[in-house]
Each structure stands twice: as C-alpha cells, then as structure tokens.
Write an enzyme that holds these catalytic residues in place. Structure first.
Site, mmCIF file in Angstrom:
data_model
loop_
_atom_site.group_PDB
_atom_site.id
_atom_site.type_symbol
_atom_site.label_atom_id
_atom_site.label_comp_id
_atom_site.label_asym_id
_atom_site.label_seq_id
_atom_site.Cartn_x
_atom_site.Cartn_y
_atom_site.Cartn_z
ATOM 1 N N HIS A 103 -48.328 55.927 -87.976
ATOM 2 C CA HIS A 103 -47.746 56.264 -89.274
ATOM 3 C C HIS A 103 -48.355 57.579 -89.754
ATOM 4 C CE1 HIS A 103 -46.734 51.748 -89.902
ATOM 5 N NE2 HIS A 103 -45.713 52.412 -89.370
ATOM 6 N N GLU A 158 -51.339 58.365 -92.321
ATOM 7 C CA GLU A 158 -52.584 57.613 -92.145
ATOM 8 C C GLU A 158 -53.581 58.444 -91.329
ATOM 9 O OE1 GLU A 158 -51.335 53.727 -90.759
ATOM 10 O OE2 GLU A 158 -49.899 53.555 -92.409
ATOM 11 N N HIS A 218 -54.604 51.638 -88.308
ATOM 12 C CA HIS A 218 -53.747 51.981 -89.434
ATOM 13 C C HIS A 218 -54.584 52.046 -90.710
ATOM 14 C CE1 HIS A 218 -49.658 51.458 -87.615
ATOM 15 N NE2 HIS A 218 -50.375 50.790 -86.725
ATOM 16 N N GLU A 221 -56.429 47.636 -90.119
ATOM 17 C CA GLU A 221 -56.076 48.370 -91.324
ATOM 18 C C GLU A 221 -57.384 48.849 -91.941
ATOM 19 O OE1 GLU A 221 -53.172 49.194 -92.511
ATOM 20 O OE2 GLU A 221 -51.728 47.871 -91.517
#
Length: 421
Positions: free
Chosen positions: A180, A183, A309, A382
C-alpha cells in the site's frame, strides 16, 4: 542506516516545523465548497468488532485503523450517510485535505518527502541503499528485480545468504513491504532488515548463524508507482493503490478466494478495489511468479514470511476470508502453530496477535494465498502507531523510524528460527 546528510536534513526540518506550520496554513489553497462536499473524510466509530468493521468496508468506506474497538474510517459523504442509516455512530468528520494538512507542513521538491520526513527513503534512494549494501557486502548480498510495475519501474529485491550466488538447500524467508503506497514506514522496516543482516554479519554471531543457515529475501517496495505518486507533488497525497487506471488495491488482487467473501470491492474508485480479475495488477503477478519459482524439486523453499503494513500494531495470520479458525486449508494443528508463533512475536513488540479476519474480513490478500497455495507460515504485521484517529497514522515523523523498526528485530529473529522447524 541513514547518511549524515539525511540525518541533518531531518533534524533541521523538524526544528523548522514550528515556524513552517502557521506560514503554510496561511498560504495553502482552501478546497472549493463543491470539492469539500464530495471529498472523503475521516471518522471514528466506537464499539466495533470484526463483523461490524466488515460491514463498514462493504459500504465502500475503509477501516484504516482500530484500537480498543474504536475504528478509524475513511468515507465519502454518501458512504457516511449509509453508515449512519445502518446505525453506526460516526464521530468527527475531518476532510482528507484537512487531515493531510496536519502532516504536509511545508512542501518539498517534486518527488521528495515533505519537511520532517527526510529520513524516509524515496524509490531512488531505496535502490541506492540496496546498491550500497551489495557494494559493502558482495559476498552475502545480491540485488535483483522481482519484475516491472505498471509504469515500468523495477521492483527491487535483495537476497542475503552466506553463498549468495548459489541456490542452497536452506530454509528461505521472505520479507515484503509497501504493498500500500502511503505506508512508507514499511519500506524502512525492510531496509532495516536488509541492513541488520549484512552490517551485523561480521560482528554478531547470532546474525552470522542466521545468514549462514537461511536464504533471506527482502522486497522493500512492492508498489513503486503508488509509493512514488504519493509524494510526487512534494506533499503526501494519501494514496493507497497502484497506478493502473484508477488504481488496484494490490492486497486484494491475489488469486486465492479473490472476490469471494465481501472482503474487497468491485468499484474501481474504492480504496479496496480488487482489480478486474485476480492477478490483473502486474505487481502482484510479478511477486506471485517469484514465489512460485521458489518451488524447487516439488518443494516450496520459502518457509515463512512477513508482509508489513501500517497501522494498528497487530500480528495477523490466515485466514482473512473467513472468521472460522479450522476450515478448508487449515487444520487445528496448523492454526495452533500460527497462533503460537504469532503470540511469541507479539510478546516482543507489544502488538496484538490475532487471526486476520478478527480485524475485518478480506479476500484476495497475500496472506491467504501464501498459506493456501504454498503452506508458507505467512504473517502480516500492522506497524506503528496503534491508532492516530486519522490519516496521520500513515505518516509518522522520521524521528520514530529507528525505534519502530528496531521494535520488530526480535520478532523477525523468531520467524527466521521458526522457518527451520
């Protein structure tokens, strides 16, 4: 990890932010009334769980962070209205342009990170950093390309091994970052892994043991077009997808259970648009082909992986397409191993360990495909922060890079060890 020039620039920019912020606020163009009516905004939604967060995403809105059941949600006015009509309580409503002003406190040259973010690596700087690692450690590091992006950029990859030019019969571990675009902290995570296991080889016996007995693959920027576009203007754009037409969410374009379960969107304008077909994005196709190529003699050589992420500080494991733990492709014994290793890693970095679908249901993601197709012990991290309440969670200042990437050193070491089990 960073040059003196980059460190000095980051310190100088940070020191000037107090002066820049009011000046920039006074000269920035205000969005027109019409644009403000149509632009997405960021809301917080209390008292959510996996089921309700999945429902939020299915309206076309996007959950971008979660902490203690409070979801941070990006939604257009129409999507926000649908959520309220469904009974969700939306707090706040900060327009994306306003939210980005919090981090865009001054403008850099085109293609550079804004003031206060010079410690981050652009695409060209990432390639240069990898080239320097190879130049400094040619005996244990080799650079190659996974393939080409939609706009024709190479997707750079580093191999680390004691016999780097030889395909040895050793467990392999893959670390990939920046599927992404916005990020960017994840790119720094991959660069830390690459630097730590090369610079430390001669002096750290534990690192030498890992490099001598594993083959490590590091891909710092899976989405080079989107990552470059996010800073193309010299300010952050809040861009998530690749640059193919209206953009495809690369982490919804993988082939296993693609579009199966309401965990992605068929709307090309949606943030989680899954693409016109599985593997329609050249970036996912390139990474798939590389992973498939590591099947040697009928056996997948990549035994474990982490897909990095941001944000919410989570350690996630398959499956994302279902909330069931034991299901097609996942026995209780296999699930228990995922949970055990995930829990061990989370103890070292303070993240929350959970099945991917506990965040919300997704389909067509790398995590599910790697396990279902190749039985790779695949995790998604994450990263920092745990929650920011807004878009700024994607853009932590450069002074947190060292701490928040080093925070995962022990977890990375655990997975590298587990790959040999």
């Amino acid at each position: 990890m960073f040059s003196s020039r980059r460190k000095a620039a980051a310190v100088a920019a940070a020191a000037s932010l107090v002066l820049l912020a009011p000046i920039q606020a006074s000269v920035s163009a205000e969005p027109t009334a019409a644009a403000q009516e149509q632009e997405p905004a960021v809301y917080t939604v209390p008292n959510t769980d996996s089921t309700s967060r999945t429902e939020i995403n299915r309206t076309g809105a996007q959950v971008i962070g979660v902490r203690d059941g409070v979801a941070t949600v990006e939604a257009t006015p129409d999507q926000a209205a649908r959520l309220r009509a469904s009974g969700f309580a939306l707090d706040g409503g900060t327009g994306i342009s306003e939210a980005l002003q919090r981090v865009n406190r001054g403008k850099a040259a085109p293609g550079e990170f804004p003031p206060g973010y010079e410690g981050y690596h652009t695409y060209d700087e990432t390639n240069a950093a990898l080239d320097k690692i190879v130049a400094d450690h040619p005996d244990i590091a080799a650079k190659s390309s996974v393939g080409k992006s939609f706009e024709g950029r190479d997707i750079p990859m580093l191999k680390i091994s004691d016999n780097v030019g030889k395909d040895e019969d050793e467990p392999e571990v893959l670390f990939d970052c920046n599927q992404h675009a916005r990020e960017h902290l994840t790119t720094e995570m991959c660069l830390r892994i690459a630097t730590r296991f090369t610079d430390g080889y001669a002096s750290d016996p534990a690192i030498k043991d890992v490099v001598d007995n594993r083959e490590i693959w590091v891909i710092p920027i899976v989405n080079p077009d989107g990552s470059s576009y996010d800073i193309e203007s010299g300010n952050f754009a809040g861009w998530r997808k690749n640059r193919q037409d209206t953009g495809t969410d690369l982490n919804r374009n993988w082939g296993y259970k693609w579009g199966c379960c309401g965990g992605s969107s068929e709307d090309p304008n949606a943030e989680d648009y899954r693409g016109s077909a599985a593997w329609s994005a050249p970036e996912t196709t390139a990474l798939r082909d590389f992973i498939d190529s590591r099947v040697v003699g009928g056996k997948q050589q990549i035994k474990a992986s982490i897909d990095f992420h941001t944000y919410s500080e989570l350690v996630l494991w398959p499956f994302g397409h279902t909330q069931d733990q034991v299901t097609e492709g996942m026995t209780q014994e296999e699930y228990d191993r995922f949970a055990k290793v995930g829990g061990e890693m989370a103890k070292t970095n303070g993240y929350t360990p959970e099945q991917s679908s506990a965040l919300y249901v997704t389909d067509g993601d790398i995590l599910d495909w790697m396990w279902a197709q190749h039985k790779i012990l695949a995790y998604t991290f994450e990263m920092y922060p745990s929650d920011s309440g807004g878009m700024d969670g994607f853009y932590p200042p450069a002074d947190v890079i060292e701490k928040e990437t080093a925070r995962n050193d022990a977890a990375v070491d655990i997975l590298l060890k587990e790959a040999g089990a």
